[in-house]
Motif scaffolding. Structure first.
Motif, PDB file in Angstrom:
ATOM      1  N   PRO A   1     -73.406  72.596 -23.242  1.00 36.34           N
ATOM      2  CA  PRO A   1     -72.122  73.159 -22.786  1.00 36.34           C
ATOM      3  C   PRO A   1     -70.922  72.254 -22.995  1.00 36.34           C
ATOM      4  N   TYR A   2     -71.138  70.946 -23.159  1.00 31.77           N
ATOM      5  CA  TYR A   2     -70.000  70.023 -23.275  1.00 31.77           C
ATOM      6  C   TYR A   2     -69.657  69.664 -24.717  1.00 31.77           C
ATOM      7  N   HIS A   3     -70.424  70.173 -25.669  1.00 35.58           N
ATOM      8  CA  HIS A   3     -70.114  69.906 -27.075  1.00 35.58           C
ATOM      9  C   HIS A   3     -68.956  70.803 -27.515  1.00 35.58           C
ATOM     10  N   THR A   4     -68.020  70.224 -28.246  1.00 33.60           N
ATOM     11  CA  THR A   4     -66.769  70.933 -28.522  1.00 33.60           C
ATOM     12  C   THR A   4     -66.936  72.122 -29.451  1.00 33.60           C
ATOM     13  N   TYR A   5     -67.998  72.180 -30.248  1.00 35.64           N
ATOM     14  CA  TYR A   5     -68.174  73.343 -31.118  1.00 35.64           C
ATOM     15  C   TYR A   5     -68.501  74.597 -30.316  1.00 35.64           C
ATOM     16  N   ASN A   6     -68.865  74.427 -29.024  1.00 32.88           N
ATOM     17  CA  ASN A   6     -69.193  75.566 -28.168  1.00 32.88           C
ATOM     18  C   ASN A   6     -68.028  76.060 -27.321  1.00 32.88           C
ATOM     19  N   VAL A   7     -66.853  75.444 -27.442  1.00 31.33           N
ATOM     20  CA  VAL A   7     -65.703  75.822 -26.611  1.00 31.33           C
ATOM     21  C   VAL A   7     -65.349  77.300 -26.812  1.00 31.33           C
ATOM     22  N   PHE A   8     -65.083  77.977 -25.699  1.00 35.37           N
ATOM     23  CA  PHE A   8     -64.695  79.392 -25.748  1.00 35.37           C
ATOM     24  C   PHE A   8     -63.203  79.532 -26.089  1.00 35.37           C
ATOM     25  N   PRO A   9     -62.826  80.664 -26.699  1.00 35.48           N
ATOM     26  CA  PRO A   9     -61.395  80.939 -26.914  1.00 35.48           C
ATOM     27  C   PRO A   9     -60.690  81.177 -25.589  1.00 35.48           C
ATOM     28  N   HIS A  10     -59.388  80.944 -25.587  1.00 30.39           N
ATOM     29  CA  HIS A  10     -58.607  81.068 -24.350  1.00 30.39           C
ATOM     30  C   HIS A  10     -57.141  81.177 -24.744  1.00 30.39           C
ATOM     31  N   ALA A  11     -56.422  82.078 -24.115  1.00 29.22           N
ATOM     32  CA  ALA A  11     -55.024  82.291 -24.478  1.00 29.22           C
ATOM     33  C   ALA A  11     -54.184  81.040 -24.267  1.00 29.22           C
ATOM     34  N   ALA A  12     -54.578  80.199 -23.299  1.00 27.83           N
ATOM     35  CA  ALA A  12     -53.845  78.964 -23.021  1.00 27.83           C
ATOM     36  C   ALA A  12     -54.654  77.751 -23.484  1.00 27.83           C
ATOM     37  N   LEU A  13     -55.314  77.881 -24.609  1.00 27.25           N
ATOM     38  CA  LEU A  13     -56.128  76.785 -25.149  1.00 27.25           C
ATOM     39  C   LEU A  13     -55.246  75.566 -25.434  1.00 27.25           C
ATOM     40  N   LEU A  14     -55.673  74.415 -24.956  1.00 28.41           N
ATOM     41  CA  LEU A  14     -54.942  73.162 -25.184  1.00 28.41           C
ATOM     42  C   LEU A  14     -55.900  72.123 -25.761  1.00 28.41           C
ATOM     43  N   ASN A  15     -55.571  71.594 -26.930  1.00 30.92           N
ATOM     44  CA  ASN A  15     -56.337  70.500 -27.529  1.00 30.92           C
ATOM     45  C   ASN A  15     -57.820  70.849 -27.655  1.00 30.92           C
ATOM     46  N   PHE A  16     -58.115  72.133 -27.912  1.00 31.59           N
ATOM     47  CA  PHE A  16     -59.490  72.635 -28.017  1.00 31.59           C
ATOM     48  C   PHE A  16     -60.280  72.391 -26.724  1.00 31.59           C
ATOM     49  N   THR A  17     -59.576  72.216 -25.589  1.00 29.98           N
ATOM     50  CA  THR A  17     -60.191  71.858 -24.301  1.00 29.98           C
ATOM     51  C   THR A  17     -61.064  70.610 -24.466  1.00 29.98           C
ATOM     52  N   ALA A  18     -60.650  69.703 -25.318  1.00 30.59           N
ATOM     53  CA  ALA A  18     -61.488  68.550 -25.670  1.00 30.59           C
ATOM     54  C   ALA A  18     -60.774  67.234 -25.400  1.00 30.59           C
TER      55      ALA A  18
ATOM     56  N   PHE B   1     -54.063  75.885 -32.311  1.00 30.48           N
ATOM     57  CA  PHE B   1     -53.914  74.463 -32.601  1.00 30.48           C
ATOM     58  C   PHE B   1     -52.798  73.846 -31.766  1.00 30.48           C
ATOM     59  N   LEU B   2     -52.840  74.123 -30.453  1.00 31.47           N
ATOM     60  CA  LEU B   2     -51.902  73.504 -29.528  1.00 31.47           C
ATOM     61  C   LEU B   2     -52.468  72.130 -29.150  1.00 31.47           C
ATOM     62  N   SER B   3     -51.980  71.102 -29.805  1.00 33.44           N
ATOM     63  CA  SER B   3     -52.543  69.760 -29.648  1.00 33.44           C
ATOM     64  C   SER B   3     -51.928  69.030 -28.462  1.00 33.44           C
ATOM     65  N   ARG B   4     -52.538  67.902 -28.140  1.00 31.24           N
ATOM     66  CA  ARG B   4     -52.011  67.031 -27.080  1.00 31.24           C
ATOM     67  C   ARG B   4     -50.581  66.601 -27.417  1.00 31.24           C
ATOM     68  N   GLU B   5     -50.331  66.266 -28.687  1.00 36.04           N
ATOM     69  CA  GLU B   5     -49.011  65.814 -29.102  1.00 36.04           C
ATOM     70  C   GLU B   5     -47.959  66.916 -28.942  1.00 36.04           C
ATOM     71  N   SER B   6     -48.337  68.142 -29.328  1.00 33.67           N
ATOM     72  CA  SER B   6     -47.404  69.273 -29.180  1.00 33.67           C
ATOM     73  C   SER B   6     -47.112  69.547 -27.708  1.00 33.67           C
ATOM     74  N   PHE B   7     -48.142  69.433 -26.874  1.00 34.09           N
ATOM     75  CA  PHE B   7     -47.975  69.682 -25.437  1.00 34.09           C
ATOM     76  C   PHE B   7     -47.061  68.624 -24.827  1.00 34.09           C
ATOM     77  N   TRP B   8     -47.234  67.376 -25.219  1.00 35.20           N
ATOM     78  CA  TRP B   8     -46.349  66.309 -24.730  1.00 35.20           C
ATOM     79  C   TRP B   8     -44.899  66.624 -25.093  1.00 35.20           C
ATOM     80  N   HIS B   9     -44.704  67.092 -26.337  1.00 33.51           N
ATOM     81  CA  HIS B   9     -43.337  67.428 -26.772  1.00 33.51           C
ATOM     82  C   HIS B   9     -42.762  68.559 -25.929  1.00 33.51           C
TER      83      HIS B   9
END
Length: 465
Positions: A156-173, A110-118
């Protein structure tokens, strides 16, 4: 180990029958009883109420998330935190880094856009402003997922299909906002990404929302290191503001695009590009950010059935309990061993990705029911219960049984795929009795209204006991 519950003294004939009202629905729609598994046990006495096909392996869809999340609570602890780190690969002097900035993903679901900005704001406050080298992304903590995000259902562009990733940011969405203006249509994306280009060719239209002849299209075209997102067609002003959430670019490119857009917005610069890499063995973190605790993460997973968060959690379990890099196989291995250790025998279990977005995942209603019994009688019950959707109130159950059963009496995790309808959780009856209930139903078309009718009828019947 499992708690010592009263022995399940029963006769098979007495508990293998469904309530007549449920049987009537099955008969009306010509649905074979063999396609449904039901497990209902009185938690106060340990006595079974319904055991029907409870040992049959079935696809649970998103109901499998109760296994992933509760295993996470016991194996990692409710206060578990993920760490995201930044390293300086070079010399920092007077605000300028003569070298590279390394972003090391820690698997935070749950690394969100807001957390990344911070995080980026903190980097600048600590003296980093100008980067002469590259932005290096270290995602080595997790194994890279094979295949394409479109493999499951061709979207492929629907967010429920996003793959896991160690550097996941904002669900890649990103949220793409479509807003009618006086004579035009505004389109923008949040979070912004430097490598995602929006071409807005929408025309403002009059008339009713989505009347005949008003069509809006969104087309995604990868072009080298950039992605073009084009909007075309007619957009009726009567539709008002709309938001389309999509994932249109691979994770590393997305992280870099958002980083560059936000970094430059803050007044920083970067001369290089991005690439994958790993932190040197001698590297020391310049800045470390911790995530929200696991209890907050499982709230998001279960309440809103977030697939990629569940998949991140499975890989984290594998990484912590088996070793890096975290993988689906390691996560499944750790959870199966944990089930064995607490006394739940589950030879039928096939744990694919831990989210339920799978045609291969299998579990029995009996295994899920025993897991829920174990959780009910364990010390982490409050944390787990608070993550489950409440019928008529929130999450995926917010519109179910609204006004028919008092809010708070039903806490259920649901599951839905084509030909799959499932639910698993707890019911408090009118007479203050507590029950665990699991329904796994695999049948052609059962994801439609019929599956909901069957589930709701069984829940209403159980509430009256």
């Amino acid at each position: 180990m499992l708690f010592n519950l009263p022995a399940h003294a029963y006769t098979p004939e007495s508990v293998s029958r469904l309530p007549q009202s449920v049987t009537n629905i099955l008969q009306r729609y010509k649905i074979p009883v063999s396609t449904i598994s039901v497990y209902v046990v009185d938690l106060d006495t340990g006595q079974p109420v319904i055991l029907l096909n409870e040992n049959t392996p079935r696809n649970p869809a998103s109901a499998i998330k109760i296994l992933t999340t509760y295993a996470g609570l016991e194996l990692l602890g409710p206060a578990y935190l993920w760490e995201t780190r930044f390293y300086l690969d070079g010399v920092l002097s007077n605000g300028t880094l003569k070298g590279n900035l390394i972003f090391q993903g820690g698997g935070d679901p749950f690394l969100s856009r807001e957390s990344f900005w911070h995080m980026l704001h903190t980097l600048q406050v600590r003296g980093l402003k100008y980067i002469e080298g590259d932005f290096i992304i270290d995602h080595s903590l997790f194994e890279t997922e094979n295949g394409s995000t479109g493999d499951f259902d061709g979207r492929p562009y629907h967010t429920y299909n996003v793959f896991p990733h160690a550097a996941l940011l904002n669900f890649t969405a990103q949220d793409f906002f479509i807003i009618p203006q006086k004579n035009s249509v505004l389109v923008y994306a949040d979070p912004p990404a430097d490598n995602i280009i929006i071409r807005n060719n929408l025309k403002l239209a009059s008339g009713k929302c989505w009347a005949p002849g008003t069509v809006t299209n969104m087309n995604v075209s990868p072009q080298g290191s950039q992605v073009i997102v084009e909007f075309t067609g007619n957009y009726p002003a009567a539709c008002g503001e709309q938001v389309i959430q999509r994932s249109v670019i691979p994770p590393d490119q997305f992280v870099y695009g958002v980083f560059k857009a936000l970094w430059e917005e803050m007044g920083g610069t970067i001369n290089g590009h991005y690439r994958s890499g790993v932190v040197p063995a001698s590297g020391k973190p310049f800045y470390t950010e911790t995530s929200r605790p696991l209890t907050d993460v499982i709230y998001g997973i279960n309440k809103y059935s977030n697939n990629v968060m569940a998949r991140q959690l499975l890989l984290t379990i594998g990484q912590i309990k088996v070793g890096a890099p975290g993988s689906k196989a390691a996560g499944a291995q750790a959870i199966k061993q944990w089930l064995h250790d607490i006394g739940i025998h589950a030879p039928e279990l096939i744990l694919d990705n831990g989210s339920g977005l799978s045609r291969h995942e299998r579990i029995s209603a009996g295994t899920m029911g025993k897991l829920l019994e174990h959780a009910w009688h364990g010390p982490l019950q409050p944390e787990f219960l608070s993550s489950l959707p409440i019928a008529g109130r929130d999450g995926t159950m917010r519109k179910r049984l609204n006004g028919k059963i008092p809010v708070g009496n039903i806490r259920i995790k649901t599951g839905l795929l084509n030909d799959v309808r499932s639910m698993a959780g707890y019911v408090k009856s009118r007479n203050n009795r507590h029950f665990v209930i699991v329904i796994l139903h695999n049948h052609t078309g059962i994801q439609n209204t019929t599956g909901t009718l069957i589930q709701d009828e069984l829940l209403k019947w159980l509430y009256e006991k």
